[in-house]
Design an enzyme around this catalytic site. Structure first.
Site, PDB file in Angstrom:
ATOM      1  N   LYS A  38     -38.327  -8.554  40.694  1.00 44.98           N
ATOM      2  CA  LYS A  38     -37.851  -7.842  41.894  1.00 44.98           C
ATOM      3  C   LYS A  38     -37.557  -6.382  41.562  1.00 44.98           C
ATOM      4  O   LYS A  38     -37.271  -6.030  40.397  1.00 44.98           O
ATOM      5  CB  LYS A  38     -36.609  -8.516  42.489  1.00 44.98           C
ATOM      6  CG  LYS A  38     -35.352  -8.549  41.597  1.00 44.98           C
ATOM      7  CD  LYS A  38     -34.412  -7.372  41.757  1.00 44.98           C
ATOM      8  CE  LYS A  38     -33.169  -7.507  40.871  1.00 44.98           C
ATOM      9  NZ  LYS A  38     -32.488  -6.264  40.554  1.00 44.98           N
TER      10      LYS A  38
ATOM     11  N   PRO B 284     -40.350  -7.206  32.045  1.00 45.96           N
ATOM     12  CA  PRO B 284     -39.568  -6.586  30.972  1.00 45.96           C
ATOM     13  C   PRO B 284     -38.110  -7.042  31.013  1.00 45.96           C
ATOM     14  O   PRO B 284     -37.564  -7.282  32.094  1.00 45.96           O
ATOM     15  CB  PRO B 284     -39.695  -5.090  31.237  1.00 45.96           C
ATOM     16  CG  PRO B 284     -40.223  -4.952  32.614  1.00 45.96           C
ATOM     17  CD  PRO B 284     -40.930  -6.223  32.962  1.00 45.96           C
TER      18      PRO B 284
ATOM     19  N   ASP C 275     -28.691 -12.780  41.613  1.00 43.41           N
ATOM     20  CA  ASP C 275     -30.017 -12.404  42.108  1.00 43.41           C
ATOM     21  C   ASP C 275     -30.925 -13.606  42.342  1.00 43.41           C
ATOM     22  O   ASP C 275     -32.054 -13.451  42.830  1.00 43.41           O
ATOM     23  CB  ASP C 275     -30.716 -11.469  41.106  1.00 43.41           C
ATOM     24  CG  ASP C 275     -30.075 -10.090  41.078  1.00 43.41           C
ATOM     25  OD1 ASP C 275     -29.385  -9.734  42.061  1.00 43.41           O
ATOM     26  OD2 ASP C 275     -30.258  -9.381  40.072  1.00 43.41           O
TER      27      ASP C 275
HETATM   28  O1  C5P Z   1     -24.232 -13.047  38.733  1.00 43.42           O
HETATM   29  P1  C5P Z   1     -24.718 -12.378  37.494  1.00 43.42           P
HETATM   30  O2  C5P Z   1     -24.556 -13.221  36.279  1.00 43.42           O
HETATM   31  O3  C5P Z   1     -26.096 -11.819  37.650  1.00 43.42           O
HETATM   32  O4  C5P Z   1     -23.773 -11.086  37.290  1.00 43.42           O
HETATM   33  C1  C5P Z   1     -23.629 -10.453  36.056  1.00 43.42           C
HETATM   34  C2  C5P Z   1     -22.363  -9.602  36.081  1.00 43.42           C
HETATM   35  O5  C5P Z   1     -22.554  -8.470  36.930  1.00 43.42           O
HETATM   36  C3  C5P Z   1     -21.148 -10.307  36.632  1.00 43.42           C
HETATM   37  O6  C5P Z   1     -20.450 -10.970  35.624  1.00 43.42           O
HETATM   38  C4  C5P Z   1     -20.323  -9.165  37.220  1.00 43.42           C
HETATM   39  O7  C5P Z   1     -19.610  -8.498  36.203  1.00 43.42           O
HETATM   40  C5  C5P Z   1     -21.393  -8.203  37.698  1.00 43.42           C
HETATM   41  N1  C5P Z   1     -21.719  -8.351  39.141  1.00 43.42           N
HETATM   42  C6  C5P Z   1     -20.784  -7.933  40.085  1.00 43.42           C
HETATM   43  N2  C5P Z   1     -21.104  -8.050  41.421  1.00 43.42           N
HETATM   44  C7  C5P Z   1     -22.292  -8.556  41.814  1.00 43.42           C
HETATM   45  C8  C5P Z   1     -23.233  -8.988  40.858  1.00 43.42           C
HETATM   46  C9  C5P Z   1     -22.909  -8.858  39.518  1.00 43.42           C
HETATM   47  O8  C5P Z   1     -19.701  -7.458  39.750  1.00 43.42           O
HETATM   48  N3  C5P Z   1     -22.580  -8.643  43.132  1.00 43.42           N
END
Ligand code: C5P
Length: 285
Positions: free
Chosen positions: A11, A96, A138
């Site tokens: 994406k 990547p 995501d």
């Molecule tokens: O959900 P995911 O594991 O992809 O998110 C990684 C990190 O990015 C989370 O632990 C958080 O710190 C941050 N994040 C956030 N708000 C979001 C998505 C991600 O704060 N909407």
């Protein structure tokens, strides 16, 4: 034993706005996401009769429970009460890594789609996306794909008109950015420019590529660029050689440029390849 095959598409964030921090520590975002034709391939062996295993052809990818593809399979089987009787996940990696292109989330979404198909589609695409939110922010978008407005943590999705046909050049520089750290930094930063989502939606509805390109905007871009000035070099090459719009995707570090013709993309690719091994030409899908 059955083997399932599924494509996992990367994406790009055409827009990305961070609206504020939530009580659960995540952030509310608003982002137009777009799937592109850079893909990993997922093979799933179901019923191996052995302990679960994950294999990836690229080094540096975790091959245990911490891999989002594994986590997706476990979450699906737990919630749906399924026992595949041994599982092997094989990933051919082309997206990547640490690029802001959702590589791990795309793999997870592909595993969810493959397992749901194998079990006779008990979940609708939207229910599967909702389940995906437990795997990563995501993942819901990667389950649905296409062009979507993503809100909440990324799990509230609304389909938008397809991005107009174009060619996209992606360049992944050799540094990576910690996503949680970047969210912490944006909490302190004054955001000077936010996406105009009304204008972006109108541009998509009209199928107007120039207006889509004019309205791409990622609030993380200036934060990362201020610390990694080579992003300015990549963006200047994209600008000089004919990209109508260019910026970093997600939390980086890949940058993309939107161009109208393949010939322009080929020239851009050649220019960037001099300095960067990871340059790709792709299309919205
Ligand atoms: O959900 P995911 O594991 O992809 O998110 C990684 C990190 O990015 C989370 O632990 C958080 O710190 C941050 N994040 C956030 N708000 C979001 C998505 C991600 O704060 N909407």
């Amino acid at each position: 034993m059955n083997t399932l095959y599924e494509g996992a598409f990367a994406k790009l964030n055409l827009t990305l706005d961070v609206l504020g921090k939530r009580p659960d520590g995540y952030h509310d975002i608003k982002s137009v996401m777009q799937t592109v034709s850079i893909r990993d391939d997922i093979e799933l062996d179901i019923g191996t009769g052995k302990p679960w295993r994950l294999h990836c052809d690229k080094e540096g990818i975790p091959t245990g429970e911490e891999n989002l593809a594994w986590k997706a399979a476990k979450t699906y089987c737990d919630i749906m009460g399924k026992d595949p009787g041994g599982l092997e996940i094989r990933i051919t990696k082309r997206i990547p890594m640490q690029a802001g292109m959702g590589g791990g989330s795309a793999d997870a979404a592909a595993v969810l789609r493959a397992l749901n198909r194998y079990y006779g589609d008990p979940l609708s695409v939207l229910a599967l996306a909702e389940l995906g939110a437990q795997v990563g922010s995501d993942v819901p978008f990667c389950v649905v794909g296409g062009t979507c407005m993503c809100e909440g943590r990324g799990e509230r999705l609304r389909k938008l008109p397809d991005m107009p046909d174009c060619v996209i050049v992606v360049c992944k520089p050799d540094f990576s950015v910690s996503t949680p750290e970047l969210y912490r930094k944006i909490d302190q930063a004054a955001i000077a420019k936010r996406p105009d989502h009304r204008a972006m939606e109108s541009a998509l509805l009209a199928g107007d590529l120039e207006q889509v390109a004019a309205n791409i905007c990622n609030v993380f871009d200036p934060v990362v660029t201020s610390e990694h000035l080579e992003l300015n070099y990549i963006k200047s090459v994209l600008h000089q050689y004919g990209a109508v719009g260019y910026q970093m995707t997600g939390s980086g570090s890949a940058c993309f440029g939107i161009v109208s013709e393949f010939e322009i993309a080929a020239v851009l690719c050649a220019m960037l390849k001099d300095n960067y091994p990871e340059v790709f030409i792709c299309k919205p899908v």
